[in-house]
Design a protein around this motif. Sequence first.
Motif, PDB file in Angstrom:
ATOM      1  N   ASP A   5       0.974  -1.018   0.087  1.00 44.74           N
ATOM      2  CA  ASP A   5      -0.026   0.149  -0.170  1.00 44.74           C
ATOM      3  C   ASP A   5       0.753   1.085   0.039  1.00 44.74           C
ATOM      4  O   ASP A   5       1.689   1.252   0.887  1.00 44.74           O
ATOM      5  N   PRO A   6       0.575   2.121  -0.884  1.00 48.54           N
ATOM      6  CA  PRO A   6       1.719   3.347  -1.127  1.00 48.54           C
ATOM      7  C   PRO A   6       1.573   4.121   0.207  1.00 48.54           C
ATOM      8  O   PRO A   6       2.345   5.013   0.387  1.00 48.54           O
ATOM      9  N   SER A   7       0.829   4.188   0.938  1.00 48.52           N
ATOM     10  CA  SER A   7       0.514   4.635   1.982  1.00 48.52           C
ATOM     11  C   SER A   7       1.027   4.335   3.375  1.00 48.52           C
ATOM     12  O   SER A   7       1.209   4.801   4.364  1.00 48.52           O
ATOM     13  N   SER A   8       1.511   3.193   3.311  1.00 45.77           N
ATOM     14  CA  SER A   8       2.328   2.520   4.330  1.00 45.77           C
ATOM     15  C   SER A   8       3.575   2.998   4.750  1.00 45.77           C
ATOM     16  O   SER A   8       4.119   3.779   4.033  1.00 45.77           O
ATOM     17  N   HIS A   9       3.710   2.845   5.956  1.00 51.63           N
ATOM     18  CA  HIS A   9       5.040   3.676   6.325  1.00 51.63           C
ATOM     19  C   HIS A   9       6.253   3.028   5.729  1.00 51.63           C
ATOM     20  O   HIS A   9       7.281   3.833   5.274  1.00 51.63           O
ATOM     21  N   ALA A  10       6.332   1.678   5.349  1.00 49.57           N
ATOM     22  CA  ALA A  10       7.413   1.008   4.510  1.00 49.57           C
ATOM     23  C   ALA A  10       7.611   1.670   3.252  1.00 49.57           C
ATOM     24  O   ALA A  10       8.409   2.161   2.988  1.00 49.57           O
ATOM     25  N   ALA A  11       6.204   1.815   2.364  1.00 53.45           N
ATOM     26  CA  ALA A  11       6.470   2.277   1.328  1.00 53.45           C
ATOM     27  C   ALA A  11       6.807   3.648   1.101  1.00 53.45           C
ATOM     28  O   ALA A  11       7.437   4.150   0.251  1.00 53.45           O
ATOM     29  N   ALA A  12       6.499   4.337   2.491  1.00 50.57           N
ATOM     30  CA  ALA A  12       6.640   5.926   2.069  1.00 50.57           C
ATOM     31  C   ALA A  12       7.883   6.243   2.608  1.00 50.57           C
ATOM     32  O   ALA A  12       8.579   7.339   2.518  1.00 50.57           O
ATOM     33  N   GLY A  13       8.710   5.208   3.261  1.00 42.76           N
ATOM     34  CA  GLY A  13      10.096   5.410   3.746  1.00 42.76           C
ATOM     35  C   GLY A  13      10.347   6.207   5.107  1.00 42.76           C
ATOM     36  O   GLY A  13      10.951   7.001   5.243  1.00 42.76           O
ATOM     37  N   ILE A  14       9.173   6.275   5.918  1.00 41.60           N
ATOM     38  CA  ILE A  14       8.948   7.010   7.159  1.00 41.60           C
ATOM     39  C   ILE A  14       9.876   6.362   8.261  1.00 41.60           C
ATOM     40  O   ILE A  14       9.692   5.162   8.432  1.00 41.60           O
ATOM     41  N   THR A  15      10.611   7.277   8.828  1.00 44.47           N
ATOM     42  CA  THR A  15      11.572   6.751   9.883  1.00 44.47           C
ATOM     43  C   THR A  15      11.236   7.639  11.139  1.00 44.47           C
ATOM     44  O   THR A  15      10.917   8.857  10.804  1.00 44.47           O
ATOM     45  N   VAL A  16      11.846   7.409  12.346  1.00 45.32           N
ATOM     46  CA  VAL A  16      11.715   7.836  13.409  1.00 45.32           C
ATOM     47  C   VAL A  16      12.413   9.459  13.224  1.00 45.32           C
ATOM     48  O   VAL A  16      11.808  10.426  13.442  1.00 45.32           O
ATOM     49  N   PRO A  17      13.527   9.331  12.796  1.00 42.78           N
ATOM     50  CA  PRO A  17      14.326  10.829  12.514  1.00 42.78           C
ATOM     51  C   PRO A  17      13.713  11.707  11.655  1.00 42.78           C
ATOM     52  O   PRO A  17      13.524  12.800  11.705  1.00 42.78           O
ATOM     53  N   ALA A  18      13.049  11.186  10.302  1.00 42.02           N
ATOM     54  CA  ALA A  18      12.146  11.775   9.387  1.00 42.02           C
ATOM     55  C   ALA A  18      11.062  12.527  10.211  1.00 42.02           C
ATOM     56  O   ALA A  18      10.427  13.704   9.999  1.00 42.02           O
ATOM     57  N   ILE A  19      10.481  11.770  11.230  1.00 43.41           N
ATOM     58  CA  ILE A  19       8.940  12.088  11.806  1.00 43.41           C
ATOM     59  C   ILE A  19       9.720  13.172  12.578  1.00 43.41           C
ATOM     60  O   ILE A  19       8.848  14.222  12.905  1.00 43.41           O
ATOM     61  N   ALA A  20      10.784  13.095  13.324  1.00 41.69           N
ATOM     62  CA  ALA A  20      11.187  14.118  14.474  1.00 41.69           C
ATOM     63  C   ALA A  20      11.496  15.331  13.547  1.00 41.69           C
ATOM     64  O   ALA A  20      11.251  16.241  14.174  1.00 41.69           O
ATOM     65  N   ASP A  21      12.129  15.317  12.527  1.00 43.99           N
ATOM     66  CA  ASP A  21      12.512  16.563  11.678  1.00 43.99           C
ATOM     67  C   ASP A  21      11.444  17.206  11.261  1.00 43.99           C
ATOM     68  O   ASP A  21      11.348  18.363  11.402  1.00 43.99           O
ATOM     69  N   ALA A  22      10.179  16.467  10.756  1.00 49.64           N
ATOM     70  CA  ALA A  22       8.972  16.978  10.450  1.00 49.64           C
ATOM     71  C   ALA A  22       8.434  17.619  11.396  1.00 49.64           C
ATOM     72  O   ALA A  22       7.798  18.852  11.392  1.00 49.64           O
ATOM     73  N   ALA A  23       8.433  17.283  12.928  1.00 44.95           N
ATOM     74  CA  ALA A  23       7.714  17.712  13.822  1.00 44.95           C
ATOM     75  C   ALA A  23       8.373  18.968  14.293  1.00 44.95           C
ATOM     76  O   ALA A  23       7.704  19.900  14.778  1.00 44.95           O
ATOM     77  N   LEU A  24       9.931  19.040  14.269  1.00 45.53           N
ATOM     78  CA  LEU A  24      10.465  20.204  14.524  1.00 45.53           C
ATOM     79  C   LEU A  24      10.193  21.123  13.528  1.00 45.53           C
ATOM     80  O   LEU A  24      10.175  22.408  13.997  1.00 45.53           O
TER      81      LEU A  24
END
Length: 199
Positions: A5-24
């Motif tokens: 599923d293109p919306s899954s975290h694996a397909a989207a390449g979402i990582t903890v550092p990416a989430i932290a950066d986006a949150a900042l």
Amino acid sequence: MTRRDPSSHAAAGITVPAIADAALAVIRADGVDGLTMRAVAERLHVRAPTLYHHVHNKSDLLDLVARNAFDQFAADNAAYEKLQTIDAWIALTRSGSLELRAFYADHPGLAGLIQSKATSDRDQGDGSRAELIRAQIDALVRLGVPESEARHLFEVTARWSLAAVVAESAASVGTPDVFTDGLDLFLYGVRARLVDLVS
């Protein structure tokens, strides 16, 4: 071959550092009050449910930010590992406090969040906050400060700096020298305590 599923975290390449950066980035633009799962997801160009693999709600998101907000201070970690004198620890702690002050000024509400998450064991576990805390405490121990005293002095120093930043940001009018002068006076006392401990 299974299609993801293109919306899954694996397909989207979402990582903890990416989430932290986006949150900042959200905090920088809208302050801590503007931080939502939806806002972070929009920064990452995914749907909010995609984030649930790493964070379940806003409370988890705030914890993640508090643990991982300090990646840009990796150079300070390395510098603490090379320290050989108390004066060098004081100088690096002073410059780091001023850098943190500027960092918090760019991220409204973050100092208050970090202060609310301050616990005596926050050097345990993972994340850039724990790494930075461990580096500061370990440096003091290598300089001959008993570990319990090193932890206490770090705790006092960190809480003073955070409280001073929060107070400064809450003041409607202030002079830039108040924080710096207070920091210098405070560190003067810390240095005297350290000298007594290792002499």
